[in-house]
Design a protein around this motif. Sequence first.
Motif, mmCIF file in Angstrom:
data_model
loop_
_atom_site.group_PDB
_atom_site.id
_atom_site.type_symbol
_atom_site.label_atom_id
_atom_site.label_comp_id
_atom_site.label_asym_id
_atom_site.label_seq_id
_atom_site.Cartn_x
_atom_site.Cartn_y
_atom_site.Cartn_z
ATOM 1 N N ALA A 151 0.863 -1.186 0.000
ATOM 2 C CA ALA A 151 0.000 0.000 0.000
ATOM 3 C C ALA A 151 0.893 1.228 0.000
ATOM 4 N N PRO A 152 0.410 2.363 -0.512
ATOM 5 C CA PRO A 152 1.217 3.586 -0.464
ATOM 6 C C PRO A 152 1.542 3.961 0.978
ATOM 7 N N TYR A 153 2.753 4.443 1.197
ATOM 8 C CA TYR A 153 3.203 4.805 2.543
ATOM 9 C C TYR A 153 3.816 6.199 2.512
ATOM 10 N N ILE A 154 3.765 6.880 3.645
ATOM 11 C CA ILE A 154 4.339 8.225 3.729
ATOM 12 C C ILE A 154 5.861 8.131 3.755
ATOM 13 N N SER A 155 6.504 8.885 2.871
ATOM 14 C CA SER A 155 7.965 8.918 2.819
ATOM 15 C C SER A 155 8.451 10.306 3.228
ATOM 16 N N ALA A 156 9.129 10.367 4.362
ATOM 17 C CA ALA A 156 9.666 11.641 4.836
ATOM 18 C C ALA A 156 10.704 12.194 3.872
ATOM 19 N N THR A 157 11.426 11.316 3.170
ATOM 20 C CA THR A 157 12.464 11.757 2.250
ATOM 21 C C THR A 157 11.905 12.192 0.903
ATOM 22 N N HIS A 158 10.604 12.067 0.728
ATOM 23 C CA HIS A 158 9.964 12.511 -0.518
ATOM 24 C C HIS A 158 8.820 13.475 -0.218
ATOM 25 N N GLY A 159 9.087 14.366 0.722
ATOM 26 C CA GLY A 159 8.175 15.460 0.995
ATOM 27 C C GLY A 159 6.924 15.091 1.755
ATOM 28 N N GLN A 160 6.960 13.991 2.533
ATOM 29 C CA GLN A 160 5.798 13.551 3.318
ATOM 30 C C GLN A 160 4.631 13.145 2.414
ATOM 31 N N ARG A 161 4.948 12.684 1.209
ATOM 32 C CA ARG A 161 3.909 12.209 0.300
ATOM 33 C C ARG A 161 3.734 10.696 0.434
ATOM 34 N N PHE A 162 2.610 10.210 -0.015
ATOM 35 C CA PHE A 162 2.385 8.776 -0.086
ATOM 36 C C PHE A 162 3.057 8.260 -1.361
ATOM 37 N N VAL A 163 3.940 7.270 -1.220
ATOM 38 C CA VAL A 163 4.713 6.800 -2.366
ATOM 39 C C VAL A 163 4.544 5.291 -2.550
ATOM 40 N N ASN A 164 4.921 4.843 -3.756
ATOM 41 C CA ASN A 164 5.004 3.422 -4.082
ATOM 42 C C ASN A 164 6.391 3.146 -4.622
ATOM 43 N N SER A 165 6.942 1.986 -4.299
ATOM 44 C CA SER A 165 8.304 1.651 -4.721
ATOM 45 C C SER A 165 8.293 0.565 -5.789
ATOM 46 N N TYR A 166 8.583 0.982 -7.025
ATOM 47 C CA TYR A 166 8.683 0.071 -8.159
ATOM 48 C C TYR A 166 10.158 -0.091 -8.537
ATOM 49 N N ALA A 167 10.509 -1.247 -9.109
ATOM 50 C CA ALA A 167 11.857 -1.462 -9.635
ATOM 51 C C ALA A 167 11.748 -2.308 -10.893
#
Length: 208
Positions: free
Chosen positions: A85-101
Amino acid sequence: MFLRFQRLLSNFVLVSALSGLAATSAVAQSKGEDAHIAIENPADLSKEEALKIYKSLQRRMARGYDTARLDELLNYQNWPLFNDAPYISATHGQRFVNSYANRMAHNYGTMQEGDKLPVGSVLAKDSVTVTDEGNIHPGALFVMEKMPEGTLPDTADWRYVMILPDGSVFGDTTGHRARAVAYCHDCHEAVADRDYTFFVPEEYIAGN
């Protein structure tokens, strides 16, 4: 919580319906120099709520980012996804992010201290802004690409790119506005022992 989530989603639908207002908001986010400023009051959402909001924006986000015309990101939403699920990333401006590779980054989810990702690995974090005031809209797409050894010695051969929701490139360490995203590597130096890559918080790792 459920009522507040319904209010957030309803506000999003209302704003989207008002095309003039939506256009103004898009221009403000796309052109502003402060595109990565931290959000002070991100909403407190459950996994289910965050996922529902992301799915409501997902196709719109993909269409916007696609206009950047970066082949490295083609169909990135079909790549392996490492969070449930999207999670808050402090290192990306406190936005909800998804991690794809991408599939070249086959060891991204199992890396140990000292491991490296192969050349050609691309990591992509798309993002969504969700605030307690009821603001819901796509955020930037944050990209890392592992370049051949010696290509970018100042960033340990990592290329950083930030793409805004309308597809405009906010910065690319190998080209346009390189200095605008130079700070990215400064942040990633905190995880140098993991080849300068952050990973998903344990409670959001897919399959846990």
